[in-house]
Design an enzyme around this catalytic site. Structure first.
Site, PDB file in Angstrom:
ATOM      1  N   LYS A  75      -2.303   8.652   4.034  1.00 32.23           N
ATOM      2  CA  LYS A  75      -3.398   8.504   4.667  1.00 32.23           C
ATOM      3  C   LYS A  75      -3.584   9.767   5.595  1.00 32.23           C
ATOM      4  CE  LYS A  75      -3.645   3.395   4.570  1.00 32.23           C
ATOM      5  NZ  LYS A  75      -3.444   2.186   5.110  1.00 32.23           N
ATOM      6  N   LYS A  83      -2.015   0.356  -7.249  1.00 30.66           N
ATOM      7  CA  LYS A  83      -1.837  -0.858  -6.714  1.00 30.66           C
ATOM      8  C   LYS A  83      -2.969  -1.694  -6.462  1.00 30.66           C
ATOM      9  CE  LYS A  83      -0.845  -1.229  -2.275  1.00 30.66           C
ATOM     10  NZ  LYS A  83      -0.528  -0.988  -0.956  1.00 30.66           N
ATOM     11  N   LYS A 122      -7.524  -3.564  -1.441  1.00 30.19           N
ATOM     12  CA  LYS A 122      -8.975  -3.628  -0.746  1.00 30.19           C
ATOM     13  C   LYS A 122      -9.469  -2.085  -0.816  1.00 30.19           C
ATOM     14  CE  LYS A 122     -12.606  -5.845   1.215  1.00 30.19           C
ATOM     15  NZ  LYS A 122     -13.266  -6.504   0.237  1.00 30.19           N
TER      16      LYS A 122
HETATM   17  P1  AMP Z   1      -2.135  -6.058   3.099  1.00 30.68           P
HETATM   18  O1  AMP Z   1      -2.943  -6.981   2.272  1.00 30.68           O
HETATM   19  O2  AMP Z   1      -2.125  -4.668   2.885  1.00 30.68           O
HETATM   20  O3  AMP Z   1      -2.048  -6.376   4.549  1.00 30.68           O
HETATM   21  O4  AMP Z   1      -0.714  -6.970   2.456  1.00 30.68           O
HETATM   22  C1  AMP Z   1      -0.091  -8.104   3.035  1.00 30.68           C
HETATM   23  C2  AMP Z   1       1.108  -8.068   1.902  1.00 30.68           C
HETATM   24  O5  AMP Z   1       0.712  -8.292   0.779  1.00 30.68           O
HETATM   25  C3  AMP Z   1       2.022  -7.276   2.222  1.00 30.68           C
HETATM   26  O6  AMP Z   1       3.406  -7.876   2.180  1.00 30.68           O
HETATM   27  C4  AMP Z   1       2.055  -6.467   1.046  1.00 30.68           C
HETATM   28  O7  AMP Z   1       3.304  -5.831   0.613  1.00 30.68           O
HETATM   29  C5  AMP Z   1       1.516  -7.213  -0.235  1.00 30.68           C
HETATM   30  N1  AMP Z   1       0.650  -6.713  -1.228  1.00 30.68           N
HETATM   31  C6  AMP Z   1      -0.569  -6.078  -0.939  1.00 30.68           C
HETATM   32  N2  AMP Z   1      -0.857  -5.608  -1.845  1.00 30.68           N
HETATM   33  C7  AMP Z   1      -0.116  -5.929  -2.886  1.00 30.68           C
HETATM   34  C8  AMP Z   1      -0.056  -5.842  -4.432  1.00 30.68           C
HETATM   35  N3  AMP Z   1      -0.897  -5.172  -5.155  1.00 30.68           N
HETATM   36  N4  AMP Z   1       1.176  -6.237  -4.895  1.00 30.68           N
HETATM   37  C9  AMP Z   1       2.073  -6.951  -4.347  1.00 30.68           C
HETATM   38  N5  AMP Z   1       2.052  -6.959  -2.988  1.00 30.68           N
HETATM   39  C10 AMP Z   1       0.899  -6.445  -2.481  1.00 30.68           C
END
Ligand code: AMP
Ligand code: TRP
Length: 326
Positions: free
Chosen positions: A111, A193, A196
């Site tokens: 980032k 991955k 959003k």
């Molecule tokens: P975030 O939405 O980035 O705050 O992530 C919330 C949770 O979802 C965290 O535990 C991340 O590790 C998991 N997470 C987010 N994106 C992915 C993805 N593409 N695959 C698996 N886990 C995810």
């Protein structure tokens, strides 16, 4: 009873990446352990944002989590900024966190390279995350694979603080990740991955039509050009989504039809869309109900915050006492 803690940023919608990587597991674990789930709004302000949008996203995330199946009777759901002790403990952890390890975090490196000016919050992000977890002295953290490095740092911080202030008793446990078989969900581009910020997501509350419009062109096995070419399920993102959403017999059938060129990719995607509907219909229905009864969302967050404030105060008493602040 073991205690688990996890957090999610109020960064817009829940999508099937964070659902399969974390939130589905949160739902499965509630009731079997003391589960605490947090909407981490202080983490979300590291990048520039609109205050009115933050309010909206916090609410939308709470609604999404409840719709996904978080049950306020079985788990504590709350907003981070409702419990000020998170930032108090984060400051304390600033004084034991090793700078070198903060600078080595992949997320910080990625980032910060893309930014013109980098604020200290981006570097210190994992310190606040360690404070989130350790404020409740949680030992397991259900997250996706991308959080492993942050959790490693949480353990370093716990270890260093314990060594200095609680050498006999190890006041803070060293928290471990609780991964699922779907620990890393790729985006529909099959390249990175699902996230959003990349715009390659399927939202948990999207309509069947919107989902199909995204699934239809989604990347499959790149070597499978014609319908008559046999495919390799293991390299196909759609097959991995089948493993997450379809019944085992369907997954076997899909693998067979793909590897013998019995089905084209579109046939396979149609079956996936059906399996997803089975899981998503009740979630969408709950979301509609919650939109009609906003007090249910407020009540859940208020109850969660009240309980977490009590727990947080208790931990901070122990911290202050051991550090000479009493
Ligand atoms: P975030 O939405 O980035 O705050 O992530 C919330 C949770 O979802 C965290 O535990 C991340 O590790 C998991 N997470 C987010 N994106 C992915 C993805 N593409 N695959 C698996 N886990 C995810
Ligand atoms: N960093 C996590 C993410 O981006 C969110 C988070 C903040 C978190 N605090 C946490 C996750 C504590 C687990 C435990 O997904």
């Amino acid at each position: 009873m073991a205690r688990i803690f996890s957090g999610i940023q109020p960064s817009g919608e829940l999508h099937i990446g964070n659902y399969l990587g974390a939130v589905r597991n949160w739902v499965a674990l509630q009731g079997t352990v003391d589960a605490i789930y947090c909407i981490v709004d202080y983490h979300a302000i590291i990048a520039a944002y609109e205050p009115s949008q933050l309010r909206e996203r916090r609410r939308e995330m709470a609604l999404g989590l409840l719709a996904a199946g978080i049950d306020p009777e079985q788990a504590s759901l709350f907003v981070q900024s409702d419990v000020p002790e998170h930032t108090e403990l984060a400051w304390i952890f600033n004084t034991v966190a090793p700078l070198g390890e903060l600078e080595r975090q992949t997320q910080f490196k990625d980032k910060s390279q893309r930014m013109e000016s980098v604020n200290a919050g981006l570097l210190n992000y994992p310190i606040l995350q360690a404070a989130d977890i350790l404020l409740y002295r949680a030992d397991r953290v259900p997250v996706g694979e991308d959080q492993l490095q942050h959790l490693e740092l949480s353990r370093v911080i716990a270890r260093r603080w314990n060594a200095q202030f609680s050498p006999e008793t190890n006041f803070f446990p060293e928290p471990e990740a609780w991964l699922t078989p779907t620990r890393r969900i790729m985006g529909l581009d099959g390249q990175s991955k699902m996230s959003k910020s990349t715009g390659n997501t399927i939202g948990l509350l999207e309509s069947p039509e919107e989902i199909w419009a995204k699934l239809r062109p989604a990347v499959t096995d790149p070597k499978r050009i014609r319908k008559t070419d046999p495919g390799t399920p293991e390299v196909c993102n759609i097959y991995h989504l089948h493993k997450a959403f379809s019944a085992p017999a369907v997954v076997d059938h899909v693998a067979h039809q793909c590897s013998t060129a019995g089905w084209g990719c579109l046939d396979c995607k149609k079956v996936l869309a059906e399996s997803m509907e089975t899981e998503l219909v009740p979630i969408r229905r709950r979301a509609e109900m919650l939109r009609a009864t906003p007090e249910a969302v407020n009540d859940a967050l208020a109850t969660g915050a009240a309980r977490c404030r009590t727990l947080a105060r208790e931990t901070m008493r122990g911290v202050r006492d051991r550090m000479g602040f009493d």
